[in-house]
Design a protein around this motif. Structure first.
Motif, PDB file in Angstrom:
ATOM      1  N   HIS A  35      42.700  41.404  35.300  1.00 11.48           N
ATOM      2  CA  HIS A  35      42.445  40.089  34.686  1.00 11.48           C
ATOM      3  C   HIS A  35      43.311  39.078  35.426  1.00 11.48           C
ATOM      4  O   HIS A  35      44.528  39.157  35.422  1.00 11.48           O
ATOM      5  N   LYS A  66      37.354  37.701  43.168  1.00 14.05           N
ATOM      6  CA  LYS A  66      36.313  38.609  42.683  1.00 14.05           C
ATOM      7  C   LYS A  66      35.995  39.674  43.735  1.00 14.05           C
ATOM      8  O   LYS A  66      35.899  40.858  43.431  1.00 14.05           O
ATOM      9  N   GLU A  84      30.326  44.028  34.599  1.00 14.04           N
ATOM     10  CA  GLU A  84      30.051  42.716  34.002  1.00 14.04           C
ATOM     11  C   GLU A  84      31.243  41.814  34.290  1.00 14.04           C
ATOM     12  O   GLU A  84      32.358  42.094  33.882  1.00 14.04           O
ATOM     13  N   TRP A  85      30.977  40.725  35.012  1.00 20.86           N
ATOM     14  CA  TRP A  85      32.031  39.773  35.365  1.00 20.86           C
ATOM     15  C   TRP A  85      31.995  38.586  34.409  1.00 20.86           C
ATOM     16  O   TRP A  85      30.927  38.134  34.021  1.00 20.86           O
ATOM     17  N   SER A  86      33.159  38.092  34.080  1.00 21.21           N
ATOM     18  CA  SER A  86      33.264  36.885  33.265  1.00 21.21           C
ATOM     19  C   SER A  86      34.257  35.941  33.931  1.00 21.21           C
ATOM     20  O   SER A  86      35.309  36.366  34.399  1.00 21.21           O
ATOM     21  N   CYS A  88      35.887  32.126  32.949  1.00 20.13           N
ATOM     22  CA  CYS A  88      35.927  31.137  31.873  1.00 20.13           C
ATOM     23  C   CYS A  88      36.834  29.982  32.287  1.00 20.13           C
ATOM     24  O   CYS A  88      37.994  30.190  32.634  1.00 20.13           O
ATOM     25  N   TRP A 100      37.724  38.122  34.797  1.00 18.14           N
ATOM     26  CA  TRP A 100      37.920  39.539  34.517  1.00 18.14           C
ATOM     27  C   TRP A 100      36.609  40.295  34.646  1.00 18.14           C
ATOM     28  O   TRP A 100      35.538  39.706  34.607  1.00 18.14           O
TER      29      TRP A 100
END
Length: 105
Positions: A35, A66, A84-86, A88, A100
């Motif tokens: 993270h 990333k 699954e990438w996030s 924010c 993360w």
């Protein structure tokens, strides 16, 4: 929030990546492995006060981080899992993007 951390970092603080106007480092309260937080080096009250160059550099660094995490954490095909990438954007007291990844079956 991050100005003091960047000016006088603790020994455990490690920069993951940086460019001319931004820096990326691991979150000290992560929601997942790797993270990472991306912030401007210059203090700004929120994302909207960042210069166009800083905004561009934030997103360039998000892309770079990333790819680094992908290579380090997910070097082989995931089989029946997918990543699954996030990302924010948080805009209170700093220009910050939190990034993360998590795996799902």
């Amino acid at each position: 929030i991050f100005c003091g951390l960047l000016k006088d970092p603790p020994r455990t603080f490690k920069i993951s990546a940086e460019n001319k106007t931004c820096v990326a480092f691991l979150d000290n309260s992560p929601v997942s492995v790797n993270h990472t937080l991306v912030v401007t080096k210059r203090h700004v009250e929120d994302y909207w006060q960042a210069t166009p160059e800083e905004k561009s550099d934030i997103w360039k660094l998000v892309e770079e981080v990333k790819l680094m995490i992908d290579k380090k954490t997910f070097p082989k095909p995931h089989g029946s899992r997918f990543v699954e990438w996030s990302a924010c954007l948080r805009s209170r007291r700093s220009a910050l993007v939190t990034l993360w990844a998590s795996t799902k079956r």
